[in-house]
Scaffold this motif. Structure first.
Motif, PDB file in Angstrom:
ATOM      1  N   VAL A  49       5.887  -1.245 -11.169  1.00 55.76           N
ATOM      2  CA  VAL A  49       7.012  -0.682 -10.423  1.00 55.76           C
ATOM      3  C   VAL A  49       6.839  -0.932  -8.927  1.00 55.76           C
ATOM      4  CG1 VAL A  49       8.198   1.461  -9.790  1.00 55.76           C
ATOM      5  CG2 VAL A  49       7.560   1.046 -12.168  1.00 55.76           C
ATOM      6  N   ALA A  50       5.625  -0.747  -8.414  1.00 56.28           N
ATOM      7  CA  ALA A  50       5.370  -0.962  -6.988  1.00 56.28           C
ATOM      8  C   ALA A  50       5.616  -2.419  -6.596  1.00 56.28           C
ATOM      9  CB  ALA A  50       3.945  -0.547  -6.638  1.00 56.28           C
ATOM     10  N   GLU A  51       5.198  -3.324  -7.442  1.00 59.23           N
ATOM     11  CA  GLU A  51       5.418  -4.740  -7.157  1.00 59.23           C
ATOM     12  C   GLU A  51       6.915  -5.039  -7.087  1.00 59.23           C
ATOM     13  OE1 GLU A  51       3.383  -8.935  -8.466  1.00 59.23           O
ATOM     14  OE2 GLU A  51       3.552  -7.370  -9.986  1.00 59.23           O
ATOM     15  N   ARG A  52       7.683  -4.433  -7.966  1.00 60.67           N
ATOM     16  CA  ARG A  52       9.128  -4.647  -7.995  1.00 60.67           C
ATOM     17  C   ARG A  52       9.824  -3.974  -6.807  1.00 60.67           C
ATOM     18  NH1 ARG A  52      10.549  -2.259 -12.713  1.00 60.67           N
ATOM     19  NH2 ARG A  52      11.396  -0.447 -11.696  1.00 60.67           N
ATOM     20  N   CYS A  53       9.258  -2.859  -6.311  1.00 56.40           N
ATOM     21  CA  CYS A  53       9.912  -2.073  -5.256  1.00 56.40           C
ATOM     22  C   CYS A  53       9.414  -2.374  -3.847  1.00 56.40           C
ATOM     23  CB  CYS A  53       9.720  -0.586  -5.538  1.00 56.40           C
ATOM     24  SG  CYS A  53      10.577  -0.039  -7.023  1.00 56.40           S
ATOM     25  N   GLN A  55       9.149  -8.527  -2.162  1.00 53.91           N
ATOM     26  CA  GLN A  55      10.359  -9.078  -2.766  1.00 53.91           C
ATOM     27  C   GLN A  55      11.120  -9.978  -1.792  1.00 53.91           C
ATOM     28  OE1 GLN A  55      10.974  -9.141  -5.940  1.00 53.91           O
ATOM     29  NE2 GLN A  55       9.099  -7.983  -6.218  1.00 53.91           N
ATOM     30  N   THR A  56      11.069  -9.674  -0.502  1.00 55.63           N
ATOM     31  CA  THR A  56      11.702 -10.539   0.491  1.00 55.63           C
ATOM     32  C   THR A  56      11.007 -11.894   0.531  1.00 55.63           C
ATOM     33  OG1 THR A  56      12.377  -8.632   1.820  1.00 55.63           O
ATOM     34  CG2 THR A  56      12.306 -10.783   2.928  1.00 55.63           C
ATOM     35  N   ILE A  63       4.927   5.761  -5.050  1.00 53.40           N
ATOM     36  CA  ILE A  63       5.245   5.780  -6.481  1.00 53.40           C
ATOM     37  C   ILE A  63       4.184   6.549  -7.261  1.00 53.40           C
ATOM     38  CG2 ILE A  63       5.560   4.322  -8.524  1.00 53.40           C
ATOM     39  CD1 ILE A  63       6.912   2.297  -6.573  1.00 53.40           C
ATOM     40  N   ALA A  64       2.925   6.446  -6.846  1.00 52.98           N
ATOM     41  CA  ALA A  64       1.858   7.214  -7.499  1.00 52.98           C
ATOM     42  C   ALA A  64       2.151   8.710  -7.396  1.00 52.98           C
ATOM     43  CB  ALA A  64       0.504   6.880  -6.883  1.00 52.98           C
ATOM     44  N   ASP A 100       0.834  -1.197   0.000  1.00 55.07           N
ATOM     45  CA  ASP A 100       0.000   0.000   0.000  1.00 55.07           C
ATOM     46  C   ASP A 100       0.874   1.254   0.000  1.00 55.07           C
ATOM     47  OD1 ASP A 100      -1.420   2.309   1.457  1.00 55.07           O
ATOM     48  OD2 ASP A 100      -3.102   0.929   1.100  1.00 55.07           O
ATOM     49  N   SER A 101       1.827   1.322   0.922  1.00 52.96           N
ATOM     50  CA  SER A 101       2.663   2.528   1.009  1.00 52.96           C
ATOM     51  C   SER A 101       3.556   2.678  -0.220  1.00 52.96           C
ATOM     52  CB  SER A 101       3.500   2.512   2.291  1.00 52.96           C
ATOM     53  OG  SER A 101       4.377   1.407   2.322  1.00 52.96           O
TER      54      SER A 101
END
Length: 129
Positions: free
Chosen positions: A99-103, A108-109, A38-39, A32-33
């Motif tokens: 991008v959010a999914e990647r960041c 990612q952990t 990124i938005a 969410d954050s």
């Protein structure tokens, strides 16, 4: 120190959040954050954003009822409801989510192959094993 409960599926009262609930909450909060940050950077005004995370585990593994069943979650589902203000190009939303999914650090952990070292200590800080 954070109070926590034990899930009823493994014999607890589930009167407080259990560690699995906290893991899901951490993933939801992180995604969410990340989406919101990124938005803003992309100039996208979000009208609606809601992230729901559900994790599924076969508790026979952690209860050592069946040694063939792995300990841990077998699946985590993430459902994101996202709506931008105005006439935002759908391609921009697609880029935002990608991008959010990647960041997202927690996402990612969980997807990664991270080494976790444990150390068990007794009174006086002597090592137990």
């Amino acid at each position: 120190m954070l109070d926590f409960g034990i899930h009823r599926a493994i014999g607890g009262d589930h009167d407080l959040q259990n560690p699995g609930d906290m893991l899901c909450a951490a993933l939801a909060a992180c995604l969410d954050s990340t989406l919101r940050m990124i938005a803003v950077r992309m100039g996208i005004a979000l009208k609606t954003l809601a992230v729901e995370v559900r994790a599924f585990a076969d508790v026979r593994g952690c209860l050592v009822v069946d040694r063939q069943v792995p300990v841990g979650f077998q699946r985590i589902d993430v459902d994101v409801l996202i709506e931008a203000e105005g006439n935002t190009d759908p391609a921009q939303i697609s880029r935002l989510t990608s991008v959010a999914e990647r960041c997202c650090v927690v996402l990612q952990t969980l997807r990664g192959d991270i080494a976790v070292d444990t150390r068990f200590r007794g009174p006086g800080s002597h090592c137990i094993r």
